[in-house]
Design a protein around this motif. Sequence first.
Motif, PDB file in Angstrom:
ATOM      1  N   ASP A 188       0.938  -1.144   0.054  1.00 15.91           N
ATOM      2  CA  ASP A 188       0.011   0.007   0.058  1.00 15.91           C
ATOM      3  C   ASP A 188       0.763   1.513  -0.060  1.00 15.91           C
ATOM      4  O   ASP A 188       0.547   2.211   0.416  1.00 15.91           O
ATOM      5  N   GLY A 189       2.082   1.029  -0.649  1.00 14.43           N
ATOM      6  CA  GLY A 189       2.921   2.404  -0.989  1.00 14.43           C
ATOM      7  C   GLY A 189       3.665   2.695   0.217  1.00 14.43           C
ATOM      8  O   GLY A 189       4.329   3.767   0.499  1.00 14.43           O
ATOM      9  N   ALA A 190       3.697   1.646   1.312  1.00 11.68           N
ATOM     10  CA  ALA A 190       4.489   1.919   2.634  1.00 11.68           C
ATOM     11  C   ALA A 190       6.149   1.880   2.290  1.00 11.68           C
ATOM     12  O   ALA A 190       6.576   1.569   1.343  1.00 11.68           O
ATOM     13  N   PRO A 191       6.847   2.509   3.129  1.00 15.06           N
ATOM     14  CA  PRO A 191       8.210   2.799   2.976  1.00 15.06           C
ATOM     15  C   PRO A 191       8.853   1.615   2.686  1.00 15.06           C
ATOM     16  O   PRO A 191       8.729   0.500   3.419  1.00 15.06           O
ATOM     17  N   SER A 192       9.925   1.237   1.769  1.00 18.91           N
ATOM     18  CA  SER A 192      10.871   0.077   1.678  1.00 18.91           C
ATOM     19  C   SER A 192      12.326   0.397   1.763  1.00 18.91           C
ATOM     20  O   SER A 192      12.598   1.585   1.257  1.00 18.91           O
ATOM     21  N   LEU A 193      12.915  -0.468   1.898  1.00 17.36           N
ATOM     22  CA  LEU A 193      14.341  -0.324   2.060  1.00 17.36           C
ATOM     23  C   LEU A 193      15.226  -1.084   1.066  1.00 17.36           C
ATOM     24  O   LEU A 193      14.793  -2.085   0.896  1.00 17.36           O
ATOM     25  N   HIS A 194      16.195  -0.548   0.479  1.00 16.21           N
ATOM     26  CA  HIS A 194      16.734  -1.125  -0.920  1.00 16.21           C
ATOM     27  C   HIS A 194      18.311  -0.981  -0.580  1.00 16.21           C
ATOM     28  O   HIS A 194      18.798  -0.105   0.133  1.00 16.21           O
ATOM     29  N   ARG A 195      19.024  -1.876  -1.315  1.00 20.13           N
ATOM     30  CA  ARG A 195      20.546  -1.852  -1.275  1.00 20.13           C
ATOM     31  C   ARG A 195      21.138  -0.316  -1.793  1.00 20.13           C
ATOM     32  O   ARG A 195      20.276   0.082  -3.041  1.00 20.13           O
ATOM     33  N   SER A 196      22.152  -0.063  -1.537  1.00 18.16           N
ATOM     34  CA  SER A 196      22.710   1.053  -2.128  1.00 18.16           C
ATOM     35  C   SER A 196      23.136   0.682  -3.525  1.00 18.16           C
ATOM     36  O   SER A 196      23.335  -0.212  -4.009  1.00 18.16           O
ATOM     37  N   ARG A 197      23.426   1.961  -4.388  1.00 18.64           N
ATOM     38  CA  ARG A 197      23.707   1.748  -5.860  1.00 18.64           C
ATOM     39  C   ARG A 197      25.382   1.326  -5.565  1.00 18.64           C
ATOM     40  O   ARG A 197      25.844   0.615  -6.386  1.00 18.64           O
ATOM     41  N   ASN A 198      25.944   1.849  -4.558  1.00 17.18           N
ATOM     42  CA  ASN A 198      27.313   1.317  -4.347  1.00 17.18           C
ATOM     43  C   ASN A 198      27.486   0.150  -3.491  1.00 17.18           C
ATOM     44  O   ASN A 198      27.292  -0.035  -2.105  1.00 17.18           O
ATOM     45  N   LEU A 199      27.441  -0.960  -4.107  1.00 19.03           N
ATOM     46  CA  LEU A 199      26.986  -2.292  -3.365  1.00 19.03           C
ATOM     47  C   LEU A 199      28.362  -2.827  -2.414  1.00 19.03           C
ATOM     48  O   LEU A 199      27.968  -3.349  -1.437  1.00 19.03           O
ATOM     49  N   PRO A 200      29.577  -2.242  -2.721  1.00 23.22           N
ATOM     50  CA  PRO A 200      30.403  -2.714  -1.541  1.00 23.22           C
ATOM     51  C   PRO A 200      30.279  -1.976  -0.474  1.00 23.22           C
ATOM     52  O   PRO A 200      30.790  -2.448   0.547  1.00 23.22           O
ATOM     53  N   LYS A 201      29.689  -0.846  -0.550  1.00 24.20           N
ATOM     54  CA  LYS A 201      29.372   0.031   0.634  1.00 24.20           C
ATOM     55  C   LYS A 201      27.972  -0.193   1.330  1.00 24.20           C
ATOM     56  O   LYS A 201      27.503   0.384   2.136  1.00 24.20           O
ATOM     57  N   ASP A 202      27.377  -0.885   0.587  1.00 28.43           N
ATOM     58  CA  ASP A 202      25.925  -0.989   1.033  1.00 28.43           C
ATOM     59  C   ASP A 202      25.613  -1.477   2.414  1.00 28.43           C
ATOM     60  O   ASP A 202      26.227  -2.211   2.990  1.00 28.43           O
ATOM     61  N   GLN A 203      24.836  -0.596   3.267  1.00 30.08           N
ATOM     62  CA  GLN A 203      24.467  -0.869   4.497  1.00 30.08           C
ATOM     63  C   GLN A 203      23.058  -1.385   4.934  1.00 30.08           C
ATOM     64  O   GLN A 203      22.427  -1.172   5.814  1.00 30.08           O
ATOM     65  N   SER A 204      22.366  -1.575   3.777  1.00 28.09           N
ATOM     66  CA  SER A 204      20.923  -2.042   4.015  1.00 28.09           C
ATOM     67  C   SER A 204      20.702  -3.268   5.061  1.00 28.09           C
ATOM     68  O   SER A 204      19.830  -3.528   5.757  1.00 28.09           O
ATOM     69  N   TYR A 205      21.918  -4.224   5.140  1.00 28.76           N
ATOM     70  CA  TYR A 205      21.724  -5.278   5.998  1.00 28.76           C
ATOM     71  C   TYR A 205      21.741  -4.831   7.579  1.00 28.76           C
ATOM     72  O   TYR A 205      20.799  -5.215   8.451  1.00 28.76           O
ATOM     73  N   VAL A 206      22.287  -3.729   7.703  1.00 32.66           N
ATOM     74  CA  VAL A 206      22.570  -3.250   9.067  1.00 32.66           C
ATOM     75  C   VAL A 206      21.248  -2.212   9.539  1.00 32.66           C
ATOM     76  O   VAL A 206      21.120  -2.297  10.668  1.00 32.66           O
ATOM     77  N   LEU A 207      20.726  -1.872   8.475  1.00 31.55           N
ATOM     78  CA  LEU A 207      19.646  -1.027   8.680  1.00 31.55           C
ATOM     79  C   LEU A 207      18.424  -1.492   8.611  1.00 31.55           C
ATOM     80  O   LEU A 207      17.265  -1.106   9.102  1.00 31.55           O
ATOM     81  N   ALA A 208      18.290  -2.891   8.096  1.00 29.12           N
ATOM     82  CA  ALA A 208      17.080  -3.608   8.008  1.00 29.12           C
ATOM     83  C   ALA A 208      16.214  -3.736   9.347  1.00 29.12           C
ATOM     84  O   ALA A 208      15.019  -3.933   9.303  1.00 29.12           O
ATOM     85  N   VAL A 209      16.973  -3.814  10.512  1.00 24.30           N
ATOM     86  CA  VAL A 209      16.112  -3.975  11.741  1.00 24.30           C
ATOM     87  C   VAL A 209      15.167  -2.699  12.107  1.00 24.30           C
ATOM     88  O   VAL A 209      14.502  -2.788  13.017  1.00 24.30           O
TER      89      VAL A 209
END
Length: 362
Positions: free
Chosen positions: A136-157
């Motif tokens: 329903d258009g809720a906020p979503s979290l995606h990987r960074s364009r800079n994959l070696p520096k991506d921090q979505s893993y530690v932000l997913a919580v």
Amino acid sequence: MKVLAAMSGGVDSAVAAARAAEAGHDVVGVHMALSKSRAQTRSGSRGCCTVEDASDARRAAERIGIPYYVWDLSDDFHHLVVEDFLSEYAQGRTPNPCVRCNERIKFASLLERARILGFDAVCTGHYARIGTDGPDGAPSLHRSRNLPKDQSYVLAVMGPDATGRALFPLGEFEDKQAVREEARARSLGVSTKPDSYDICFVADGDTRGFLSRHLGSDPGQIVDADGTVLGEHDGTHGFTVGQRKGLGLSRPAPDGRPRYVLDVDPASRQVVVGAAELLSRRELVARDVVGFEPIAPGREVTAQIRAHGEATPGIVEAVPTDGEGVLRVRLVAPVRGVAPGQTLVLYDGDRVLASATLERHA
């Protein structure tokens, strides 16, 4: 929009704050003082919340032209991150303190203070992207364009609610050098500052020594998978699943191959070691699920168990119901070094589906 910019004193948060201000937001910079020792200084890329960092953040804020404050969150940080880290190791688990810091400090303590003060969002220098393609258009979290520096893993919580009140202006950068070049062009003064790494509150990088100083000595046995005693240790907190070095064994395995930590059991004070192939797991079991959208059994996902590890394809076999039960994922290929206490993050492509905490055994 009224935005609180978390400024660590590094190049990433400085550029993020500058971009937020340039976008027309009403930005206020804040440096979170997390260390109990205000006299602490940096050692290259190690250390956090030092006097140098606070000064660097202040100068960057002045250059951007935004108000700047220092907030003392050291008590929160010590209780919610450092003590949790020690407690988890004492229980034979392998926590990720960056996950806890993002969950409990940057997007709990800080966000709550920002809300009370009337801010609409918190801006940080994390490498991740926010979308609106959740349910329903809720906020979503995606990987960074800079994959070696991506921090979505530690932000997913964070979950979708906190994600909806966050700004990550660096998510579209494809490499770190571009961030440094922008900092130089903006004369922010931190363009060549080295990145911080390792555990920020273990400034000398000696995690084992840090644990020993705080948890003391609790001797026990090192055994093989059959229970044969191979040696002794000073405390199970000095070991983690997958560890190879520092076992302190006086003789090699009969076949001459390296031994790895297979299990850590504080109750029996035993550390179990064995061959590398015994580390492999094809099933992951986790609790404390934070979901961005409903996930049903049979859903194809990719699963990641380390901040900079590879994501492995798998299928969800079970999900908690009304808070009861576990999240269970069957992987298409085995992964090594699955340790209790690690964070499991599930993805659909580059979109985060859920975060959870791994249990001891599948």
